[in-house]
Write a protein that holds these residues in place. Structure first.
Motif, PDB file in Angstrom:
ATOM      1  N   UNK A 171       4.160  17.552  15.848  1.00 31.56           N
ATOM      2  CA  UNK A 171       2.774  17.295  16.233  1.00 31.56           C
ATOM      3  C   UNK A 171       1.818  18.338  15.658  1.00 31.56           C
ATOM      4  N   UNK A 172       2.236  19.596  15.598  1.00 26.53           N
ATOM      5  CA  UNK A 172       1.372  20.642  15.051  1.00 26.53           C
ATOM      6  C   UNK A 172       1.689  20.961  13.590  1.00 26.53           C
ATOM      7  N   UNK A 173       2.528  20.127  12.978  1.00 26.93           N
ATOM      8  CA  UNK A 173       2.771  20.238  11.544  1.00 26.93           C
ATOM      9  C   UNK A 173       2.183  19.048  10.793  1.00 26.93           C
ATOM     10  N   UNK A 174       1.799  18.006  11.525  1.00 25.41           N
ATOM     11  CA  UNK A 174       1.263  16.794  10.909  1.00 25.41           C
ATOM     12  C   UNK A 174      -0.163  17.027  10.409  1.00 25.41           C
TER      13      UNK A 174
ATOM     14  N   UNK B 297       0.809  -1.221   0.000  1.00 23.95           N
ATOM     15  CA  UNK B 297       0.000   0.000   0.000  1.00 23.95           C
ATOM     16  C   UNK B 297       0.839   1.266   0.000  1.00 23.95           C
ATOM     17  N   UNK B 298       2.124   1.148   0.329  1.00 25.03           N
ATOM     18  CA  UNK B 298       2.946   2.334   0.501  1.00 25.03           C
ATOM     19  C   UNK B 298       2.765   2.888   1.903  1.00 25.03           C
ATOM     20  N   UNK B 299       3.329   4.073   2.163  1.00 19.88           N
ATOM     21  CA  UNK B 299       3.215   4.673   3.498  1.00 19.88           C
ATOM     22  C   UNK B 299       1.775   5.088   3.730  1.00 19.88           C
ATOM     23  N   UNK B 300       1.105   4.366   4.588  1.00 18.34           N
ATOM     24  CA  UNK B 300      -0.316   4.609   4.803  1.00 18.34           C
ATOM     25  C   UNK B 300      -0.698   4.296   6.242  1.00 18.34           C
ATOM     26  N   UNK B 301      -1.782   4.889   6.666  1.00 19.47           N
ATOM     27  CA  UNK B 301      -2.356   4.645   7.981  1.00 19.47           C
ATOM     28  C   UNK B 301      -3.590   3.776   7.803  1.00 19.47           C
ATOM     29  N   UNK B 302      -3.641   2.645   8.504  1.00 13.97           N
ATOM     30  CA  UNK B 302      -4.784   1.749   8.431  1.00 13.97           C
ATOM     31  C   UNK B 302      -5.701   1.994   9.621  1.00 13.97           C
ATOM     32  N   UNK B 303      -6.959   2.329   9.340  1.00 10.73           N
ATOM     33  CA  UNK B 303      -7.942   2.563  10.393  1.00 10.73           C
ATOM     34  C   UNK B 303      -9.060   1.536  10.259  1.00 10.73           C
ATOM     35  N   UNK B 304      -9.217   0.703  11.276  1.00  9.22           N
ATOM     36  CA  UNK B 304     -10.189  -0.381  11.231  1.00  9.22           C
ATOM     37  C   UNK B 304     -11.619   0.155  11.217  1.00  9.22           C
TER      38      UNK B 304
ATOM     39  N   UNK C  39     -12.754 -11.470   9.160  1.00  8.71           N
ATOM     40  CA  UNK C  39     -12.692 -10.558   8.013  1.00  8.71           C
ATOM     41  C   UNK C  39     -12.714  -9.139   8.549  1.00  8.71           C
ATOM     42  N   UNK C  40     -11.762  -8.337   8.119  1.00  5.88           N
ATOM     43  CA  UNK C  40     -11.678  -6.939   8.562  1.00  5.88           C
ATOM     44  C   UNK C  40     -11.560  -6.024   7.349  1.00  5.88           C
ATOM     45  N   UNK C  41     -12.064  -4.818   7.503  1.00  7.99           N
ATOM     46  CA  UNK C  41     -11.922  -3.800   6.463  1.00  7.99           C
ATOM     47  C   UNK C  41     -11.309  -2.559   7.102  1.00  7.99           C
ATOM     48  N   UNK C  42     -10.269  -2.050   6.463  1.00  6.16           N
ATOM     49  CA  UNK C  42      -9.557  -0.879   6.959  1.00  6.16           C
ATOM     50  C   UNK C  42      -9.664   0.271   5.966  1.00  6.16           C
ATOM     51  N   UNK C  43      -9.859   1.463   6.482  1.00  6.81           N
ATOM     52  CA  UNK C  43      -9.699   2.647   5.646  1.00  6.81           C
ATOM     53  C   UNK C  43      -8.211   2.884   5.476  1.00  6.81           C
ATOM     54  N   UNK C  44      -7.788   3.164   4.251  1.00  6.68           N
ATOM     55  CA  UNK C  44      -6.377   3.401   3.945  1.00  6.68           C
ATOM     56  C   UNK C  44      -6.182   4.900   3.779  1.00  6.68           C
ATOM     57  N   UNK C  45      -5.481   5.490   4.723  1.00  3.09           N
ATOM     58  CA  UNK C  45      -5.333   6.944   4.746  1.00  3.09           C
ATOM     59  C   UNK C  45      -3.898   7.370   4.487  1.00  3.09           C
ATOM     60  N   UNK C  46      -3.773   8.393   3.708  1.00  2.00           N
ATOM     61  CA  UNK C  46      -2.474   9.016   3.498  1.00  2.00           C
ATOM     62  C   UNK C  46      -2.203   9.929   4.693  1.00  2.00           C
ATOM     63  N   UNK C  47      -1.011   9.851   5.257  1.00  2.00           N
ATOM     64  CA  UNK C  47      -0.690  10.710   6.399  1.00  2.00           C
ATOM     65  C   UNK C  47      -0.701  12.183   6.018  1.00  2.00           C
ATOM     66  N   UNK C  48      -0.542  12.477   4.755  1.00  6.90           N
ATOM     67  CA  UNK C  48      -0.654  13.859   4.310  1.00  6.90           C
ATOM     68  C   UNK C  48       0.597  14.686   4.497  1.00  6.90           C
ATOM     69  N   UNK C  49       1.673  14.087   4.972  1.00  3.57           N
ATOM     70  CA  UNK C  49       2.921  14.834   5.110  1.00  3.57           C
ATOM     71  C   UNK C  49       2.855  15.908   6.180  1.00  3.57           C
TER      72      UNK C  49
ATOM     73  N   UNK D 205       5.304  10.362  11.495  1.00  4.29           N
ATOM     74  CA  UNK D 205       6.032  11.626  11.362  1.00  4.29           C
ATOM     75  C   UNK D 205       6.207  12.283  12.729  1.00  4.29           C
ATOM     76  N   UNK D 206       5.236  12.084  13.599  1.00  4.81           N
ATOM     77  CA  UNK D 206       5.323  12.597  14.974  1.00  4.81           C
ATOM     78  C   UNK D 206       6.208  11.679  15.802  1.00  4.81           C
ATOM     79  N   UNK D 207       6.153  10.372  15.524  1.00  6.29           N
ATOM     80  CA  UNK D 207       7.022   9.435  16.230  1.00  6.29           C
ATOM     81  C   UNK D 207       8.488   9.749  15.948  1.00  6.29           C
ATOM     82  N   UNK D 208       8.769  10.167  14.715  1.00  7.38           N
ATOM     83  CA  UNK D 208      10.146  10.507  14.340  1.00  7.38           C
ATOM     84  C   UNK D 208      10.621  11.778  15.025  1.00  7.38           C
TER      85      UNK D 208
END
Length: 452
Positions: free
Chosen positions: A377-380, A20-27, A155-165, A369-372
């Motif tokens: 946190x206020x730029x994410x 999927x590439x760099x993505x956030x999975x939300x159940x 069976x699970x479905x996740x929304x695939x979200x771009x972190x947005x930089x 990006x915040x973990x790094x």
């Protein structure tokens, strides 16, 4: 349980994200919780944007499908040149994940009222815990895809979200230097309520199991003690680790002065009946009737004849601010019943004129990006979206949503963590001032003179 949890292991998630590439999975959907049926699937997954469906069988295969388009039950074939089927197997940990694209992207999937229908792979087939497999539109070997095991265990479905930089500039300005930490510590230490009869502001922490209420107290205490400490019980469990109502004062260093705040820790909120803290206990706490170390009883709220029931309540015993504590990495997993509980708590606190705000914990777990670098946190863009979503879900202003990172695995203090924690406490005190302003206006109580 308060939230629906993912079955994906860290290793499985890593494999999936390589596709999927760099993505956030939300159940969004979990069949063992919401049901192996098409109605539940569409109720949770329609109009959610890009999603990935993940199926699990007893043979150890994790397989499914990704689409960049919406499910909308249009009854039409959907064109999606980014759609693909995938598979990997726990029994073959070193093997590369299988990725199969459609022979004709104009027929990526059928947007019907059935379960996820990718022609060659139909999941939740006929409202059951099975899969229909018919290679063709997507050409694959059934043995490689699912080991010819079409019976699902999940069976699970996740929304695939771009972190947005990251934003070019932060949308809230936080000075991160050590001088700022010193200023905040002095401001908090010297703060005083504007009412003579109250020496310490009482702040109630409320939130789902595992959100980080106890950890927040431990973290704030650590900053003022000068080392990481853990007075309140913390950890992970299916039910609340906090079984008593606790009131914690904080000292500046080991034998220093007591700060003008008391953090009150409550039992975690849970979905089911007779589980977690209920509305009657919440009301008793706000009124100042519940005393320290009361043992919560999910089937029965605090009784007036209890030795922990305070019969004579003064202003200093009441709650002056409520802080709802929510895990940033699980905002999108909050079930409807939990959101309804928050709404009921908000209504009760509003009726009693108690100001409220939200502490958004685990921001580093929610965004890499915040973990790094916590200063992101206020730029994410992703954290900004999460904060706005919390604002909408709970009906609070965006200015009342404050991100924090608690101490969890660290052994030594970190300046950036400290500044974010202290900024949150400072905002809590500002909110609390509104409570005493109302008391002054309504009851004409004498104000004490400001110290500075």
């Amino acid at each position: 349980m308060s939230v629906v949890t993912s079955r994906l292991t860290k290793e499985q998630e890593k494999k999936l994200c390589t596709l999927l590439g760099q993505a956030k999975l939300s159940l969004l959907f979990k069949a063992t919780v919401h049901g192996y049926n098409n109605y539940a699937f569409h109720q949770k997954c329609d109009r959610q944007g890009p999603t990935v469906t993940v199926a699990y069988n007893k043979s150890g295969y994790v397989f499914g499908a990704y689409t960049s388009k919406d499910y909308a039950q249009t009854g039409q074939n959907v064109t999606d040149d980014r759609a693909f089927l995938f598979s990997f197997c726990d029994h073959k940990p070193k093997a590369e994940p299988l990725r199969v694209v459609s022979n004709n992207p104009q027929f990526a999937f059928t947007d019907s009222s059935t379960g996820p229908n990718y022609a060659s792979l139909v999941i939740l087939y006929n409202d059951t815990d099975t899969v229909q497999s018919n290679p063709g539109t997507y050409n694959f070997d059934p043995i490689q895809m699912h080991g010819n095991d079409l019976q699902l265990i999940e069976c699970e479905v996740y929304r695939v979200e771009d972190y947005g930089g990251l934003m070019g500039t932060p949308w809230r300005n936080i000075p991160w230097k050590s001088e700022r930490k010193k200023v905040l510590m002095e401001t908090i230490t010297n703060w005083r309520p504007d009412v003579n009869s109250v020496k310490q502001a009482r702040m109630l922490l409320v939130g789902p199991v595992g959100a980080g209420k106890s950890s927040f107290f431990n973290s704030v205490s650590s900053v003022f003690r000068g080392h990481v400490t853990s007075q309140a019980n913390t950890g992970s469990a299916g039910t609340s680790l906090t079984t008593q109502f606790r009131t914690y004062s904080i000292k500046a260093c080991q034998k220093g002065k007591t700060l003008p705040i008391i953090l009150c820790d409550s039992m975690g909120l849970e979905e089911g009946l007779n589980s977690g803290m209920d509305m009657d206990d919440f009301t008793s706490i706000l009124r100042g009737q519940m005393q320290d170390r009361y043992q919560f009883n999910s089937s029965m709220p605090l009784q007036t004849e209890s030795v922990y029931f305070r019969k004579s309540v003064e202003l200093k015993d009441k709650i002056h601010t409520v802080a709802y504590v929510i895990d940033a990495s699980k905002v999108k997993l909050l079930p409807d019943k939990m959101i309804e509980k928050f709404a009921a708590l908000r209504r009760k606190a509003n009726q009693m004129n108690v100001p409220q705000l939200v502490l958004l914990t685990k921001v580093d777990e929610a965004c890499p990006l915040v973990a790094a670098d916590l200063k992101n946190v206020y730029r994410s863009n992703y954290i900004n979206r999460i904060m706005r979503e919390v604002s909408d879900l709970l009906g609070v202003s965006l200015s009342s949503v404050v991100p924090v990172k608690n101490y969890s695995q660290e052994l030594e203090l970190d300046n950036d963590i400290d500044v974010l924690l202290l900024s949150a406490v400072n905002q809590m005190l500002r909110v609390t001032e509104g409570y005493f302003d109302d008391i002054y206006e309504n009851d004409s109580l004498d104000r004490i003179k400001p110290l500075f």
